[in-house]
Scaffold this motif. Sequence first.
Motif, short mmCIF file in Angstrom:
data_model
loop_
_atom_site.label_atom_id
_atom_site.label_comp_id
_atom_site.label_asym_id
_atom_site.label_seq_id
_atom_site.Cartn_x
_atom_site.Cartn_y
_atom_site.Cartn_z
N ASP A 25 0.93 -1.14 -0.02
CA ASP A 25 -0.05 0.08 -0.09
C ASP A 25 0.87 1.13 -0.04
OD1 ASP A 25 -2.35 -1.25 -0.20
OD2 ASP A 25 -2.05 -1.72 2.21
N ILE A 26 1.89 1.35 0.82
CA ILE A 26 3.05 2.26 0.61
C ILE A 26 4.49 1.54 0.36
CG2 ILE A 26 4.07 3.87 1.74
CD1 ILE A 26 1.48 4.77 0.98
N ASP A 27 5.25 2.14 -0.68
CA ASP A 27 6.41 1.26 -1.08
C ASP A 27 7.50 2.09 -0.67
OD1 ASP A 27 5.28 -0.92 -2.23
OD2 ASP A 27 4.60 0.41 -3.99
N GLY A 28 7.44 3.13 0.04
CA GLY A 28 8.36 4.02 0.31
C GLY A 28 8.12 5.56 0.40
N ALA A 29 9.03 6.40 0.46
CA ALA A 29 8.75 7.79 0.84
C ALA A 29 9.77 8.77 0.03
CB ALA A 29 8.67 8.02 2.44
N TRP A 30 9.26 9.98 -0.25
CA TRP A 30 9.99 10.99 -0.87
C TRP A 30 10.07 12.03 -0.03
CZ3 TRP A 30 8.04 14.64 -4.91
CH2 TRP A 30 9.13 15.58 -5.48
N TRP A 31 11.06 12.81 0.38
CA TRP A 31 10.97 13.86 1.35
C TRP A 31 11.75 15.14 0.58
CZ3 TRP A 31 14.14 14.25 6.53
CH2 TRP A 31 13.87 15.35 7.03
N MET A 119 10.43 7.93 6.59
CA MET A 119 10.89 7.50 5.43
C MET A 119 11.48 6.02 5.82
SD MET A 119 12.97 10.54 3.76
CE MET A 119 13.72 9.47 2.38
N ARG A 120 12.05 5.81 6.93
CA ARG A 120 12.37 4.20 7.24
C ARG A 120 11.13 3.66 7.36
NH1 ARG A 120 17.38 3.90 8.14
NH2 ARG A 120 17.29 1.93 9.49
N GLN A 121 10.23 3.95 7.96
CA GLN A 121 9.12 3.16 8.23
C GLN A 121 8.12 2.90 7.02
OE1 GLN A 121 6.40 3.67 11.38
NE2 GLN A 121 7.93 4.45 12.78
N ALA A 122 8.26 3.71 5.91
CA ALA A 122 7.80 3.73 4.71
C ALA A 122 8.10 2.80 3.80
CB ALA A 122 7.59 5.04 4.12
N ALA A 123 9.37 2.48 3.93
CA ALA A 123 10.14 1.66 2.98
C ALA A 123 10.54 0.36 4.24
CB ALA A 123 11.63 2.03 2.72
N ALA A 124 9.82 0.20 5.08
CA ALA A 124 10.02 -1.00 6.17
C ALA A 124 11.39 -1.58 6.44
CB ALA A 124 9.53 -2.45 5.43
N MET A 125 12.14 -0.34 6.63
CA MET A 125 13.61 -0.31 6.98
C MET A 125 13.65 -0.67 8.44
SD MET A 125 15.01 2.83 4.65
CE MET A 125 16.66 2.29 4.93
N PRO A 126 14.56 -1.20 9.20
CA PRO A 126 14.75 -1.54 10.39
C PRO A 126 14.92 -0.11 11.28
CG PRO A 126 16.72 -2.22 9.09
CD PRO A 126 15.80 -2.04 8.16
#
Length: 170
Positions: A25-31, A119-126
């Motif tokens: 549903d969300i694959d990442g983020a752009w800031w 940004m970390r959470q949007a890309a499922a980063m630890p």
Amino acid sequence: MNGMRGSRRRASPVRLTLNAILGGDIDGAWWPRTGSLASELPDLIDVLHVPLGEILDIDINWSATAAAPMLDNHFATAMRAMRWNDSRQRIMVVVGRTGCARILVVPHTTTQALGWMVMRQAAAMPVMSDDRDAPEYAVADRVLQAARVQSASSAARILDSPTEAVASKD
């Protein structure tokens, strides 16, 4: 426009995170660094050219007159008190020749700590366990929850998979 050979050197790197596996549903983020998304969009397209192939289409879920959501951990208590759960988040659906990504657009005015957490959470980063206790973690989590609900229920969900999206554009 994005079929350029080689990359040009950017004065400021594009702040973008992408999940290793696209299709959520969300694959990442752009800031973006400024409020002028149009001036930063060519650099974003250049960066997305690698994971998505030639960019064929970009859909957004906001109008030019819509105010950007305010993300600030100073408002976390007020957000909880108001039972905030859906301050309309900005989402871009970027369709490339070989893939598709749903990207949360983080407002340029967001504090650095919160911006990186979103940004970390949007890309499922630890996220480090110590950071989970920070107010930014809770705000980022609420923002992502709202964005995922919006993305799942939006017309953009017509694009069920990158292969269908690409096939429908050809």
